[in-house]
Design a protein around this motif. Sequence first.
Motif, PDB file in Angstrom:
ATOM      1  N   GLY A 199       0.836  -1.198   0.000  1.00 36.17           N
ATOM      2  CA  GLY A 199       0.000   0.000   0.000  1.00 36.17           C
ATOM      3  C   GLY A 199       0.869   1.246   0.000  1.00 36.17           C
ATOM      4  N   THR A 200       0.903   1.931   1.138  1.00 33.93           N
ATOM      5  CA  THR A 200       1.668   3.176   1.219  1.00 33.93           C
ATOM      6  C   THR A 200       3.169   2.941   1.381  1.00 33.93           C
ATOM      7  N   TYR A 201       3.572   1.678   1.535  1.00 35.55           N
ATOM      8  CA  TYR A 201       4.993   1.405   1.812  1.00 35.55           C
ATOM      9  C   TYR A 201       5.895   1.947   0.727  1.00 35.55           C
ATOM     10  N   TRP A 202       5.458   1.798  -0.558  1.00 36.35           N
ATOM     11  CA  TRP A 202       6.217   2.433  -1.627  1.00 36.35           C
ATOM     12  C   TRP A 202       5.299   2.917  -2.731  1.00 36.35           C
ATOM     13  N   GLN A 203       5.883   3.704  -3.599  1.00 33.78           N
ATOM     14  CA  GLN A 203       5.204   4.324  -4.731  1.00 33.78           C
ATOM     15  C   GLN A 203       4.733   3.246  -5.715  1.00 33.78           C
ATOM     16  N   ALA A 204       3.454   3.294  -6.056  1.00 32.28           N
ATOM     17  CA  ALA A 204       2.936   2.378  -7.072  1.00 32.28           C
ATOM     18  C   ALA A 204       3.239   2.924  -8.462  1.00 32.28           C
ATOM     19  N   ALA A 205       3.212   2.023  -9.455  1.00 34.57           N
ATOM     20  CA  ALA A 205       3.355   2.487 -10.843  1.00 34.57           C
ATOM     21  C   ALA A 205       2.050   3.086 -11.339  1.00 34.57           C
ATOM     22  N   HIS A 206       0.945   2.532 -10.839  1.00 30.39           N
ATOM     23  CA  HIS A 206      -0.387   2.968 -11.249  1.00 30.39           C
ATOM     24  C   HIS A 206      -1.297   2.844 -10.031  1.00 30.39           C
TER      25      HIS A 206
END
Length: 196
Positions: A44-51
């Motif tokens: 989830g918020t742990y890292w940046q998603a691509a989309h």
Amino acid sequence: MLSNGSFELGNPTWNSYGFQSLFAPDNFTITGWAISAGSVDYIGTYWQAAHGRRSLDLAGLYYNGTIFQSFPTVPGVPYLVSFALAGNPDVQPRTTTVRVWVSAGSSTFDWADFSYVVNGQTRSNMGWTYVSWIFTAQSPLTTLGFTSLDTYNDPQWGYSFGPALDDVSVTAIPEPATLALLGLGLVAIGFLRRQS
Ligand SMILES: [Ca+2]
């Protein structure tokens, strides 16, 4: 053609870091996808998603993981698989690898391995890159899966730092010959029939 290819839909219970480690067998936490081997982190918020806001680490807690989904296909038709690839940036530098595969029933009939170099990326700047692959369907139902082949075995955490995956899509590739028939041949037949 896929359900929930960006992993935005699911029923996670996030930990305080903003992810959840899932373990096989799990066919309900991430809508449309099943985990059939090892462990996958639902991010989830742990890292940046691509989309969107959610993505995966294909090596969850201690184990390389496998996730898959089945969908209807037309035998003989080629399909383009596209997905966003990065790597868990918590251990670097290293090279991480994902295997994308397709099966008909229990038989895996095609696959490809994609490697990604983790070197300098951060959780807020993941360095997502899009890759694509083509397979030709062999049956009316195809299973598409992703398996972590990461080789980093941490003394404390084992195989917990895998390839990151997001934004998976599958689209049928229209064949030029088929398009020509549909676009010209059938129209011509219709035209001739109207003339007679
Ligand atoms: Ca996503």
